[in-house]
Design an enzyme around this catalytic site. Structure first.
Site, PDB file in Angstrom:
ATOM      1  N   GLY A  64       0.846  -1.619   0.314  1.00  0.00           N
ATOM      2  CA  GLY A  64       0.179  -0.055  -0.258  1.00  0.00           C
ATOM      3  C   GLY A  64       0.617   1.659   0.051  1.00  0.00           C
ATOM      4  O   GLY A  64       1.668   0.987   0.733  1.00  0.00           O
ATOM      5  N   GLY A  66      -0.025   5.782   0.261  1.00  0.00           N
ATOM      6  CA  GLY A  66      -0.226   6.589   0.277  1.00  0.00           C
ATOM      7  C   GLY A  66       0.503   7.621   0.851  1.00  0.00           C
ATOM      8  O   GLY A  66       2.054   8.171   0.301  1.00  0.00           O
ATOM      9  N   ASP A 185      -9.288  10.982  13.608  1.00  0.00           N
ATOM     10  CA  ASP A 185      -8.336  10.402  12.621  1.00  0.00           C
ATOM     11  C   ASP A 185     -10.197   9.211  12.847  1.00  0.00           C
ATOM     12  O   ASP A 185      -8.961   8.096  11.903  1.00  0.00           O
ATOM     13  CB  ASP A 185      -6.944  10.573  11.464  1.00  0.00           C
ATOM     14  CG  ASP A 185      -7.529  10.627  10.228  1.00  0.00           C
ATOM     15  OD1 ASP A 185      -8.662  11.111   9.190  1.00  0.00           O
ATOM     16  OD2 ASP A 185      -6.479  10.334  10.186  1.00  0.00           O
TER      17      ASP A 185
END
Length: 364
Positions: A64, A66, A185
């Protein structure tokens, strides 16, 4: 030069490993302008193991990417599989990202909960910045809800169980930690699922320890679509900001998609009797009308979610009260079929109501 760098750090970690083995539960760090520590409960994770397991962070092991960097999957010599969040070289020079990484280490070395992802180690050195976590086989809740095969596997009971796990972890942060910790968050991207599809809160880069002697004003942090509305004008963060985000995640989990329309019109639901619960449930799952227990659970969690989304922070329940509702009986049998329940009906449930003293009460 790379070989020399690795060798030096291997020697450092050989010494550190011995220290950790003598007191494996204790937080250890080498601090020389940088933090540099890799550990496990038995002290058997070493820096070189991480480098070897990822072939020096080769793209083949990347699972992944980001804005913060990349996540790698690594199998250690012991057979243990871990996830490694690593900042790239240019990103490690960004003060904001550096602060987030260090903040995440600070938070996760101070808290322990079965529904909070475990931090096994970290390296916060200017030439190599990464965090080592327990590996979550099923990825994020966001990914699962948007992948049809996984979404179907996430049946109603499993979704309610995920909601319960997240609620328990937030209640621990807000009420069992002193001073309280606010995540700031909470989103479906930051809820990770293990092989049993249990939910775990992750990504504490924006988390904040509340100072009881301060206004706790801060820049807005979080993911768009999950941020409490009061942050736009008060800039004061508290536990009720997480409560609002939790409410969004609950509806998203039940609906299978982000509840943007409901969140944006929450204050109008009382005047809209036509929006039925059946119309917002994830249509990829079997309709639970013939299962009274599942139907009651869905009514309960959606009622809780709507209470968490109230515009005024003081009117939202605390996570402790939410857990009290989730741990209690699911409630009286539904007066009719699930087809007849509207969202407006759930705006005034026998939970989390507010009296004139602005205290949250639970009605019979």
């Amino acid at each position: 030069m790379v070989v020399g760098f690795s060798t030096i750090w291997w020697l450092i970690f050989s010494c550190l490993d011995c220290i950790i083995k003598s007191s494996p539960q204790e937080y250890k760090a080498l601090k020389n302008g940088d933090l540099f520590s890799i550990w496990n409960y038995d002290g058997r994770i070493a820096f070189q193991d991480i480098i070897d397991a990822t072939d020096n962070f080769d793209i083949r092991y990347c699972i992944g990417t980001g804005g913060y960097g990349s996540v790698y999957k690594a199998q250690l010599p012991s057979g243990k599989v871990v996830a490694i969040k690593k900042l790239h070289g240019s990103e490690s020079e960004e003060p904001a990202l550096d602060e987030c990484f260090r903040n995440e280490v600070k938070m996760l070395t101070e808290i322990r909960h079965k529904n909070i992802v475990k931090l096994h180690g970290f390296c916060l050195h200017r030439r190599s910045m990464f965090l080592v976590y327990e590996y979550m086989e099923r990825g994020s809740l966001f990914y699962a809800l948007r992948t049809d095969s996984l979404a179907v596997e996430l049946g109603w009971r499993k979704r309610v169980k995920i909601i319960q796990g997240v609620a328990y972890a937030l209640a621990y942060m807000h009420h069992d930690c002193n001073p309280p910790i606010v995540h700031r968050d909470i989103s479906s991207n930051n809820i990770l699922l293990n092989s049993s599809l249990d939910g775990f809160i992750s990504d504490f880069g924006a988390a904040r320890i509340l100072d009881p002697g301060s206004s706790n004003r801060t820049l807005v942090a979080g993911t768009c679509g999950y941020i409490a509305p009061e942050l736009a004008y008060t800039m004061a963060v508290n536990e009720k900001c997480d409560v609002f985000s939790f409410g969004v995640v609950v509806l998203e989990t039940i609906m299978g998609r982000h509840p943007e329309e409901i969140v944006s019109t929450i204050t109008l639901l009382r005047d809209c009797p036509s929006l039925m619960l059946k119309d917002v449930l994830d249509s990829r799952l079997s309709y639970p009308n013939n299962n009274q227990e599942v139907a009651q659970s869905l009514v309960l969690v959606v009622s809780i979610a709507l209470a968490c989304l109230r515009f005024h922070p003081n009117s939202r329940p605390t996570m402790e009260q939410v857990c009290g509702q989730l741990l209690g009986p699911v409630g009286s049998p539904l007066p009719g079929t699930l087809h007849l329940v509207s969202l407006r009906d759930l705006m005034n449930p026998g939970i989390c109501t507010v009296d004139n003293s602005r205290e949250i009460n639970v009605l019979p």
